[in-house]
Design a protein around this motif. Structure first.
Motif, PDB file in Angstrom:
ATOM      1  N   LEU A 129      22.065  40.374  34.639  1.00  8.92           N
ATOM      2  CA  LEU A 129      21.890  41.478  33.747  1.00  8.92           C
ATOM      3  C   LEU A 129      23.161  42.353  33.613  1.00  8.92           C
ATOM      4  O   LEU A 129      23.899  42.521  34.520  1.00  8.92           O
ATOM      5  N   TYR A 130      23.210  42.620  32.324  1.00  6.04           N
ATOM      6  CA  TYR A 130      24.554  43.335  32.072  1.00  6.04           C
ATOM      7  C   TYR A 130      24.403  44.525  31.308  1.00  6.04           C
ATOM      8  O   TYR A 130      23.332  44.989  30.958  1.00  6.04           O
ATOM      9  N   HIS A 131      25.505  45.485  31.664  1.00  6.85           N
ATOM     10  CA  HIS A 131      25.833  46.793  30.644  1.00  6.85           C
ATOM     11  C   HIS A 131      26.030  46.394  29.577  1.00  6.85           C
ATOM     12  O   HIS A 131      26.638  45.221  29.158  1.00  6.85           O
ATOM     13  N   ILE A 132      25.509  47.045  28.472  1.00  5.53           N
ATOM     14  CA  ILE A 132      26.233  46.800  27.067  1.00  5.53           C
ATOM     15  C   ILE A 132      26.494  48.135  26.570  1.00  5.53           C
ATOM     16  O   ILE A 132      26.230  49.147  27.359  1.00  5.53           O
ATOM     17  N   ASP A 133      27.397  48.266  25.470  1.00 10.11           N
ATOM     18  CA  ASP A 133      27.917  49.509  24.876  1.00 10.11           C
ATOM     19  C   ASP A 133      27.073  49.733  23.598  1.00 10.11           C
ATOM     20  O   ASP A 133      26.144  49.332  23.666  1.00 10.11           O
ATOM     21  N   GLU A 134      27.346  50.889  22.945  1.00 11.61           N
ATOM     22  CA  GLU A 134      26.808  51.409  21.710  1.00 11.61           C
ATOM     23  C   GLU A 134      26.573  50.467  20.750  1.00 11.61           C
ATOM     24  O   GLU A 134      25.644  50.482  20.038  1.00 11.61           O
ATOM     25  N   GLN A 135      27.572  49.407  20.653  1.00 10.19           N
ATOM     26  CA  GLN A 135      27.415  48.258  19.608  1.00 10.19           C
ATOM     27  C   GLN A 135      26.741  47.070  20.205  1.00 10.19           C
ATOM     28  O   GLN A 135      26.800  46.181  19.682  1.00 10.19           O
ATOM     29  N   PHE A 136      26.010  47.202  21.372  1.00  3.37           N
ATOM     30  CA  PHE A 136      25.270  46.209  21.928  1.00  3.37           C
ATOM     31  C   PHE A 136      26.080  44.945  22.102  1.00  3.37           C
ATOM     32  O   PHE A 136      25.728  43.797  22.243  1.00  3.37           O
ATOM     33  N   GLN A 137      27.399  45.434  22.744  1.00  2.00           N
ATOM     34  CA  GLN A 137      28.106  44.225  23.096  1.00  2.00           C
ATOM     35  C   GLN A 137      28.274  44.317  24.577  1.00  2.00           C
ATOM     36  O   GLN A 137      28.198  45.302  25.473  1.00  2.00           O
ATOM     37  N   LEU A 138      28.232  43.017  25.309  1.00  4.60           N
ATOM     38  CA  LEU A 138      28.341  42.969  26.611  1.00  4.60           C
ATOM     39  C   LEU A 138      29.423  43.470  27.232  1.00  4.60           C
ATOM     40  O   LEU A 138      30.733  43.208  26.915  1.00  4.60           O
TER      41      LEU A 138
END
Length: 236
Positions: A129-138
Motif C-alpha cells: 500500500l502506497y502514500h500518494i500526493d495531491e496529484q494521485f502520484q505514488l
C-alpha cells in the motif's frame, strides 16, 4: 502533503476450521479458469462465485454476507449494501498484479482471503500500500503484507471524486505515416475515429479488449501460412 486513501484491516486466521479451508481450496481449484493478462496483470481467473452451489463456497458466501458484513459496515462507518461479488484468482509462478487502484463504481470495500501455503518474501508477491500526493502520484510504500494461509485483508476502495465526461473524438486518427500499409492490412472498422474512441473507453473500463478480425481476412490467412511454414524474418 501525503494522502492516505487506503484504510485497511488484516485478520490472520480468519476461519477457525482447517478442514473447512482445505475443502474450500479443493472446490476452488476444481473450477474452470481462464487466463487474463495485459500490461498491468497476468493471472488465472474464474467467474463470479455468487451462484456457485459447492458446499464450502456457498458457506463462505454466507459467512461473509451475514454477521461479518454487518460488522464490517460498523467498523468502516460505511453504509454497505449487500451486493458483494466474489471471484477466485490463481497466480502461477511469475504471474503478478502490478500497482493499481481498485476503482469500481459502487464498490466501497475490497476483501481478499489468501489460501497460500507458507510464503517466502524473497519470492516477491507482497501486497503493498502506497502514500500518494495531491496529484494521485505514488510516493512510497507504507504497508507491505506477505500473503499467507487463512489471512483476510480488506481495504477501502479508491474513491477519487471525478466527473464523467463523454470521451472526446480525436482530431487525427491513430494512423502512422506509412498509412498505406495500415489500410492494406487492418480492417477498416478499426480506422474509424468514433470506433477508436469506443475501443479506448472499453479498455479503460475493463483493462482489456478483444479486437475481433483486426486484420483483413486475406492478410490474416497469409500470416498464418507464413507462421506454419516458418517463413518469417526475425527482427534484429
Amino acid at each position: 502533503m501525503n494522502i492516505d486513501p487506503f484504510l485497511h484491516w488484516i485478520i490472520p486466521n480468519f476461519i477457525q476450521s482447517q478442514d473447512f479451508l482445505e475443502g474450500l481450496q479443493k472446490e476452488l481449484m476444481n473450477l474452470d479458469f481462464h487466463e487474463k493478462y495485459n500490461g498491468l496483470y497476468k493471472f488465472q481467473h474464474c467467474d463470479d462465485l455468487k451462484k456457485r452451489r459447492e458446499p464450502h463456497i456457498s458457506a463462505l458466501r454466507k459467512i461473509l454476507s451475514e454477521d461479518f458484513w454487518s460488522w464490517l459496515s460498523n467498523i468502516s462507518k460505511i453504509d454497505l449494501e449487500l451486493t458483494n461479488n466474489m471471484s477466485y484468482t490463481k497466480y502461477e509462478f511469475t504471474e503478478a498484479l502490478l500497482c493499481h487502484a481498485d476503482k469500481v463504481e459502487g464498490c466501497w470495500i475490497t476483501f481478499i482471503l489468501y489460501l497460500f501455503p507458507s510464503w517466502d518474501r524473497s519470492l516477491g508477491g507482497t501486497r503493498d500500500l502506497y502514500h500518494i500526493d495531491e496529484q494521485f502520484q505514488l510516493k512510497q510504500i507504507v504497508k507491505s503484507s506477505i500473503p499467507s494461509w487463512n489471512k483476510l485483508v480488506f481495504f477501502e476502495a479508491f474513491q477519487c471524486p471525478f466527473t464523467r465526461f463523454e470521451p472526446l473524438i480525436p482530431q487525427i486518427p491513430h494512423i502512422p505515416q506509412d498509412y498505406e500499409i495500415v489500410f492494406d492490412w487492418i480492417n477498416a472498422t478499426y480506422l474509424d475515429m468514433n470506433y477508436q474512441v469506443q475501443i479506448q473507453g472499453e479498455f479503460e473500463e475493463s483493462s482489456e479488449i478483444l479486437l475481433k478480425e483486426f486484420l483483413k481476412s486475406e492478410k490474416f490467412a497469409k500470416v498464418c501460412e507464413a507462421l506454419e511454414n516458418r517463413d518469417v524474418e526475425r527482427g534484429s
